[in-house]
Design a protein around this motif. Structure first.
Motif, PDB file in Angstrom:
ATOM      1  N   VAL A  61      53.926  -9.757 -20.835  1.00 53.77           N
ATOM      2  CA  VAL A  61      53.761  -9.409 -22.249  1.00 53.77           C
ATOM      3  C   VAL A  61      52.275  -9.240 -22.530  1.00 53.77           C
ATOM      4  O   VAL A  61      51.497 -10.194 -22.407  1.00 53.77           O
ATOM      5  CB  VAL A  61      54.361 -10.491 -23.166  1.00 53.77           C
ATOM      6  N   LEU A  62      51.883  -8.017 -22.901  1.00 49.01           N
ATOM      7  CA  LEU A  62      50.484  -7.682 -23.164  1.00 49.01           C
ATOM      8  C   LEU A  62      50.207  -7.731 -24.663  1.00 49.01           C
ATOM      9  O   LEU A  62      50.821  -6.992 -25.436  1.00 49.01           O
ATOM     10  CB  LEU A  62      50.157  -6.276 -22.648  1.00 49.01           C
ATOM     11  N   SER A  63      49.280  -8.580 -25.080  1.00 50.02           N
ATOM     12  CA  SER A  63      48.852  -8.599 -26.477  1.00 50.02           C
ATOM     13  C   SER A  63      47.695  -7.619 -26.654  1.00 50.02           C
ATOM     14  O   SER A  63      46.708  -7.672 -25.906  1.00 50.02           O
ATOM     15  CB  SER A  63      48.391 -10.005 -26.881  1.00 50.02           C
ATOM     16  N   ILE A  64      47.823  -6.724 -27.638  1.00 54.66           N
ATOM     17  CA  ILE A  64      46.761  -5.761 -27.919  1.00 54.66           C
ATOM     18  C   ILE A  64      45.993  -6.240 -29.146  1.00 54.66           C
ATOM     19  O   ILE A  64      46.576  -6.353 -30.235  1.00 54.66           O
ATOM     20  CB  ILE A  64      47.333  -4.352 -28.175  1.00 54.66           C
ATOM     21  N   PRO A  65      44.708  -6.543 -29.015  1.00 53.47           N
ATOM     22  CA  PRO A  65      43.935  -7.026 -30.168  1.00 53.47           C
ATOM     23  C   PRO A  65      43.945  -6.023 -31.321  1.00 53.47           C
ATOM     24  O   PRO A  65      43.763  -4.827 -31.113  1.00 53.47           O
ATOM     25  CB  PRO A  65      42.521  -7.203 -29.600  1.00 53.47           C
TER      26      PRO A  65
END
Length: 563
Positions: free
Chosen positions: A186-190
């Motif tokens: 799961v990639l969190s994008i700022p």
């Protein structure tokens, strides 16, 4: 009502009077039209007719004597003409009552045994037509966008400042589920990352389509809401950044966080220090806490009292919160309790907005079944690597660290150590890269362009001939169709040439397609560039391990404490 089960008009079937109560998750016997009910029955008592259970007779009036030899009233059968056959449940509804997948409705997409009323939940679901109607589940890897919006209108969303805001993509995660369903990243994008937002086709309320023009060097969070952009615009922006093909989105607002955290009985979190944030209104002592409702929302919104007080530290809190919520759902008996499951499913379907491709209960169940196969110990949260911008308020993508990470996700390489299935087959595939390599000058190959990028074959050919010293290569033009992955087809007697070319281009073992018959002495191998081609000289293969120093949270880690 008499002992035969007939009502006052003589045609009411007692089995038809068992009514499902969504407040309790049980069936109750409605004794009369006025709504009087008997004690609640469990779900397995819902159909007395099918179980063969006998109903006790009503007491006889005083003084009346039963005729000798007369059949007992409770044993008498109702006239056949008055008993309608009970309709069989469709396969779809059986799956919806007892199938798995309801947790896919929530922000992190888990899985569960579901018990709910189909039509009611279907009516809860809010949908946005983004102009694409992708299948709910596809073979191979899946990518789903999870959006938390900071919109200030609607139930439970007011009173948080910036009144009337249409909302931004305030929290955005790309959930990648591996093709074999053994792991997920799961990639969190700022939200404050500066990026280019592409042109976005949107579907208006009247059904017409409108192109929302893109914007260069804008904050990522303006990909939603601003200028009329819908979640499809956020999907396209995330695709441009990561190179992933995203097929679905799920979106939640402030109220969804409050209602979902309450529905699961609170979420367990941990703080390494006291927090008193007047902006988010979070006030908690150091240590472990169970939070829900307004307190849960304050937790995922707070940032001024953790770390350096920015969005990157808030992302860590959100990842801890979502990981804990997933563990709670799988471990507190919710999934085995019909009444709890009903409450959770009812809350979740009201809380989320999704694309039309997963806009019905049965489609969400199918998606949930696929997502639920992933063991939490093999699910990793990480943040897209960024560096500070010169203005001190925004960040920029760290290409050096981000591209290897994206390559791992695109090529299904887990960030955790996963025991892969079919290990023997994978080892055999990997062995194709091992062995002697021919000299570069002996490599014969034609290059086909299936990447979708104009001029890719010629660019690669120039690099092979002028940089790698492979003069016996040629341009084969466009491939018959675009490919997702680059492939190298070769004969057994060309294996040494194939290994040399694979070494030069950084091809993964999965790209090696060895034939069964030897080729003629001057025959060429066929290299077909796919969508994973990133430029001549850039390795196709993803690294085996993630870049050092990237931030990570594993979903099954119960000892994470925010600092």
């Amino acid at each position: 009502m008499d002992a035969q089960g007939h009502g006052r008009d003589g045609d009411i079937d007692p089995a038809d009077q068992w009514v499902f109560d969504p407040n309790t998750g049980n069936y109750e016997l409605r004794l009369d039209p006025a709504g009087e009910t008997a004690a609640a029955a469990g779900p397995h008592d819902a159909a007395p007719r099918s179980t063969g259970r006998r109903r006790a007779p009503e007491p006889e009036p005083r003084g009346r004597r039963r005729a000798a030899g007369k059949q007992e009233p409770e044993k008498a059968a109702a006239p056949a003409s008055r008993r309608k056959p009970k309709p069989k449940k469709s396969k779809t509804k059986k799956a919806l009552y007892w199938g798995s997948g309801t947790l896919a409705f929530v922000l992190v997409g888990g899985s569960a045994a579901a018990y709910f009323v189909y039509q009611h939940l279907n009516g809860n679901i809010s949908k946005v037509d983004i102009g694409e109607n992708n299948a709910a589940v596809t073979d191979g890897p899946m990518n789903i966008l999870l959006i938390g919006t900071d919109r200030r209108d609607g139930k439970g969303n007011t009173g948080y400042g910036d009144a009337g805001s249409v909302g931004h993509a305030d929290t955005t995660l790309v959930m990648h589920v591996s093709g074999d369903r053994t792991n997920a990243t799961v990639l969190s994008i700022p939200r404050d990352m500066i990026t280019d937002i592409p042109d976005c086709p949107t579907v208006q309320k009247d059904g017409t389509k409108k192109i929302i023009r893109g914007e260069q060097e804008a904050r990522f969070n303006t990909s939603l809401g601003q200028e009329g952009r819908d979640p499809g615009c956020t999907m396209k922006t995330a695709e441009k950044i990561t190179g992933l093909n995203i097929t679905h989105f799920m979106m939640a607002d402030f109220n969804a966080v409050k209602s979902m955290s309450t529905a699961v009985g609170g979420v367990d979190v941990c703080l390494a220090k006291d927090i008193d944030d007047p902006k988010s209104h979070l006030k908690l002592k150091a240590g472990k806490h169970n939070i829900k409702g307004e307190q849960a929302l304050a937790f995922v919104r707070t940032r001024h009292s953790v770390g350096f007080g920015g969005d990157l530290d808030r992302i860590k809190l959100q990842q801890q919160f979502l990981s804990s919520m997933m563990r709670k759902m799988k471990g507190n008996g919710t999934l085995s309790s019909p009444s709890k499951m009903w409450g959770l499913a009812n809350t979740a379907t009201k809380a989320l907005t999704v694309d039309t491709g997963i806009g019905t209960v049965d489609k969400l169940v199918s998606l949930g079944q696929a997502l639920g196969k992933v063991d939490l110990k093999n699910m990793t949260f990480t943040t897209v690597p960024v560096v500070d911008n010169t203005d001190g308020a925004t960040v920029l993508l760290d290409q050096t660290k981000a591209e290897p990470l994206f390559a791992m996700v695109r090529q299904d390489v887990s960030l955790t150590d996963v025991k892969k299935q079919e290990k023997a087959a994978k080892d055999k595939q990997a062995a194709r890269l091992k062995g002697p390599k021919a000299d570069a000058a002996e490599v014969r190959a034609k290059v086909l362009n299936g990447s979708g990028q104009t001029g890719a074959a010629q660019e690669t050919l120039d690099w092979m001939q002028n940089i790698e010293g492979m003069p016996l290569t040629s341009n084969g033009g466009n491939a018959p169709a675009d490919l997702e992955k680059t492939t190298l087809e070769y004969a057994p007697n060309q294996a040494d040439q194939a290994r040399r070319l694979a070494d030069s281009m950084g091809l993964p073992a999965s790209a090696m397609k060895e034939g069964t018959k030897d080729a003629a002495p001057r025959a060429e191998m066929t290299l077909t560039l796919g969508a994973d081609y990133k430029g001549a000289g850039t390795p196709i293969s993803a690294p085996a391990k993630a870049p050092k120093d990237i931030q990570k949270v594993e979903a099954d880690d119960k000892n994470v404490c925010a600092k």
